[in-house]
Design an enzyme around this catalytic site. Structure first.
Site, mmCIF file in Angstrom:
data_model
loop_
_atom_site.group_PDB
_atom_site.id
_atom_site.type_symbol
_atom_site.label_atom_id
_atom_site.label_comp_id
_atom_site.label_asym_id
_atom_site.label_seq_id
_atom_site.Cartn_x
_atom_site.Cartn_y
_atom_site.Cartn_z
ATOM 1 N N GLU A 44 -1.468 10.139 -3.095
ATOM 2 C CA GLU A 44 -1.571 11.221 -2.109
ATOM 3 C C GLU A 44 -0.483 12.258 -2.294
ATOM 4 O O GLU A 44 0.628 12.096 -1.800
ATOM 5 C CB GLU A 44 -1.426 10.657 -0.693
ATOM 6 N N ASP A 73 6.409 -11.479 -19.518
ATOM 7 C CA ASP A 73 5.123 -11.074 -18.940
ATOM 8 C C ASP A 73 5.260 -10.755 -17.454
ATOM 9 O O ASP A 73 5.728 -11.588 -16.679
ATOM 10 C CB ASP A 73 4.099 -12.199 -19.138
ATOM 11 N N ASP A 121 12.520 -12.025 -18.017
ATOM 12 C CA ASP A 121 11.225 -12.634 -18.260
ATOM 13 C C ASP A 121 10.393 -11.592 -19.025
ATOM 14 O O ASP A 121 10.697 -10.392 -18.957
ATOM 15 C CB ASP A 121 10.600 -12.990 -16.910
HETATM 16 N N1 RBF Z 1 3.489 5.815 3.849
HETATM 17 C C1 RBF Z 1 4.164 4.686 4.120
HETATM 18 O O1 RBF Z 1 3.616 3.781 4.712
HETATM 19 N N2 RBF Z 1 5.467 4.525 3.727
HETATM 20 C C2 RBF Z 1 6.136 5.496 3.062
HETATM 21 O O2 RBF Z 1 7.298 5.281 2.718
HETATM 22 C C3 RBF Z 1 5.449 6.712 2.785
HETATM 23 N N3 RBF Z 1 6.073 7.725 2.142
HETATM 24 C C4 RBF Z 1 5.389 8.882 1.885
HETATM 25 C C5 RBF Z 1 6.032 9.915 1.231
HETATM 26 C C6 RBF Z 1 5.352 11.103 0.941
HETATM 27 C C7 RBF Z 1 6.081 12.215 0.227
HETATM 28 C C8 RBF Z 1 4.011 11.252 1.340
HETATM 29 C C9 RBF Z 1 3.262 12.520 1.040
HETATM 30 C C10 RBF Z 1 3.367 10.235 1.993
HETATM 31 C C11 RBF Z 1 4.037 9.036 2.282
HETATM 32 N N4 RBF Z 1 3.412 7.975 2.920
HETATM 33 C C12 RBF Z 1 4.099 6.818 3.193
HETATM 34 C C13 RBF Z 1 1.937 8.004 3.100
HETATM 35 C C14 RBF Z 1 1.494 8.419 4.455
HETATM 36 O O3 RBF Z 1 1.489 7.275 5.291
HETATM 37 C C15 RBF Z 1 0.050 8.919 4.256
HETATM 38 O O4 RBF Z 1 0.094 10.083 3.501
HETATM 39 C C16 RBF Z 1 -0.658 9.183 5.543
HETATM 40 O O5 RBF Z 1 -0.809 7.991 6.250
HETATM 41 C C17 RBF Z 1 -2.053 9.795 5.286
HETATM 42 O O6 RBF Z 1 -2.876 8.909 4.589
HETATM 43 MG MG MG Z 2 -4.640 12.729 2.706
#
Ligand code: RBF
Ligand code: MG
Ligand code: ADP
Length: 401
Positions: A327, A20, A18
């Site tokens: 983050e 778009d 597809d």
């Molecule tokens: N949050 C998720 O909900 N699922 C993820 O797979 C996930 N993987 C992350 C991987 C890395 C390297 C980092 C730094 C953060 C990840 N987080 C993930 C975010 C994490 O939930 C979040 O940094 C904390 O909740 C603080 O806000």
């Molecule tokens: Mg943070």
């Protein structure tokens, strides 16, 4: 049992994309314009109308939107209003993540590819006008004005299979929108759905958690992004560009912004501090569809020091955030230092995996530590080391920090 689904034993001989929302991120552009037009008629754009606006032929889409919102104008009039606003901007639409990589891979291995789009031929030419490689790759295209019925009817897919001399069961379709999934399934083709993130404010859609009702179970599979597509699952040659457990990004994503306070749970709940980048600077650099866990390089404030970073971009499914965050966890011990308010510069150069939900906090923490290990190792490769010289990471003489 009656089953029209081609078995997984059938080798895929062609991939039909597809356009778009699958190849191009045109949806952000379209929704901007649809919103302007709808508001000029005293209405506001609802999620239901936005869903209709994407993935159908423009006239069908406008008819549906007008019905849904009670706009007393014909589809033709609404189209005449939106078309000039869009035509000058189509060439700006960026490729979605993983498209250039997959197209180059298929070309390398001589796998035919084609485009089945609701767009008219003239508009297709505009949309690809600044993208020579895509125009070449998608020489075979079936446009909305070249079939009797648009999606969700199977016409365009059947026409392409016929032109290529292939059975529908030998074609794999990559789609983002429900009407397209329905059309491909009705044509008897297997479908990979990469849902658009534009709807629902960029959050992964729940429209696709179950296979489309008309699609035979097992024919439709769901992927968070094309970077997660595995050609070998369809009897095609696998990608060979992995560096460690990462996929190099082309182009890389450069992000500059201020470190802001997050949800206050990185250090406290996970023991993993993340320097959240302010959402305003993200909006301008990140395509709607960019989410996932990435590796890259980071610099903070006036310091010339560079740090490896494992970075999450998305909605933290474990916590169900409502907006997208970026983050980075800098893989360095800052001894409790707080650099909230400083400028942070990131080059995100490697894709690790999609964001995921986890059954427990500990499972998330374990996975993030694995992401850090993957990052530490992969960034040692020459391919990623050279980004350390990128001027973007160097402190600016008058930069804040
Ligand atoms: N949050 C998720 O909900 N699922 C993820 O797979 C996930 N993987 C992350 C991987 C890395 C390297 C980092 C730094 C953060 C990840 N987080 C993930 C975010 C994490 O939930 C979040 O940094 C904390 O909740 C603080 O806000
Ligand atoms: Mg943070
Ligand atoms: P928030 O909820 O505000 O994101 P965190 O617990 O994630 O809180 O902590 C983030 C802050 O921790 C960052 O703004 C930064 O100032 C600081 N910090 C200290 N060490 C690191 C690191 N290695 N990586 C990222 N941020 C760090």
């Amino acid at each position: 049992m009656a089953d029209t689904c081609p078995t997984s034993a059938t080798t895929v001989r062609c991939i039909i994309f597809d356009l778009d929302g699958t190849v191009l991120d045109t949806e952000t552009l379209v929704l901007e314009v649809v919103k302007v037009v709808v508001e000029s008629h005293g209405k506001s754009l609802t999620t239901a109308a936005a869903t209709q606006a994407l993935g159908m032929r423009p006239l069908d889409a406008w008819a549906a939107v007008a019905r849904t919102l009670g706009i007393d104008k014909s589809a033709e009039e609404l189209f005449a209003q939106s078309e000039p606003l869009l035509r000058d901007r189509w060439h700006e639409a960026p490729l979605l993540p993983g498209v250039a990589r997959l197209v180059a891979h298929l070309k390398l291995h001589g796998v035919p590819l084609a485009l089945a789009t609701s767009t008219s031929r003239a508009t297709l030419d505009r949309k690809l006008s600044s993208k020579d490689d895509m125009r070449q790759a998608f020489a075979q295209a079936c446009c909305g004005d070249e079939v009797a019925q648009g999606k969700p009817a199977p016409d365009c897919f059947l026409q392409l299979a016929q032109r290529l001399g292939l059975a529908p069961g030998e074609c794999l379709v990559i789609e983002d929108a429900p009407a397209g999934v329905q059309a491909a399934a009705a044509a008897g083709m297997r479908v990979v759905v990469v849902p658009s993130l534009v709807l629902q404010g960029g959050k992964p859609s729940e429209l696709y958690t179950a296979p489309a009702p008309s699609a035979a179970a097992g024919c439709v599979s769901l992927l968070p992004s094309l970077l997660d597509f595995r050609p070998e699952h369809y009897g095609l040659p696998p990608f060979t560009d992995y560096i460690g457990e990462t996929i190099p990004m082309h182009p890389v994503v450069r992000i500059k912004g201020t470190v802001v306070k997050g949800f206050g749970r990185g250090s406290k709940q996970l023991g993993i501090p993340t320097a959240n980048v302010d959402p305003d600077s993200l909006r301008t650099v990140l395509a709607e569809a960019v989410t996932g866990i990435f590796a890259g390089w980071a610099a903070v404030g006036h310091s010339p020091k560079l740090y490896k970073t494992a970075c999450s971009i998305g909605f933290n499914p474990v916590f169900g955030n409502q907006s997208k965050t970026c983050e980075p966890w800098l893989l360095h011990d800052f001894g409790g230092e707080d650099f909230c308010g400083s400028e942070i510069r990131l080059i995100i150069c490697a894709y690790i995996r999609p964001e995921a939900n986890f059954p427990s906090l500990q499972a998330l923490i374990d996975r993030i530590h694995k992401d850090a290990a993957v990052t530490e190792e992969a960034l040692e490769g020459d391919m990623y080391q050279h980004y350390k010289l990128d001027p973007f990471l160097a402190p600016q003489p008058d930069g804040c920090g």
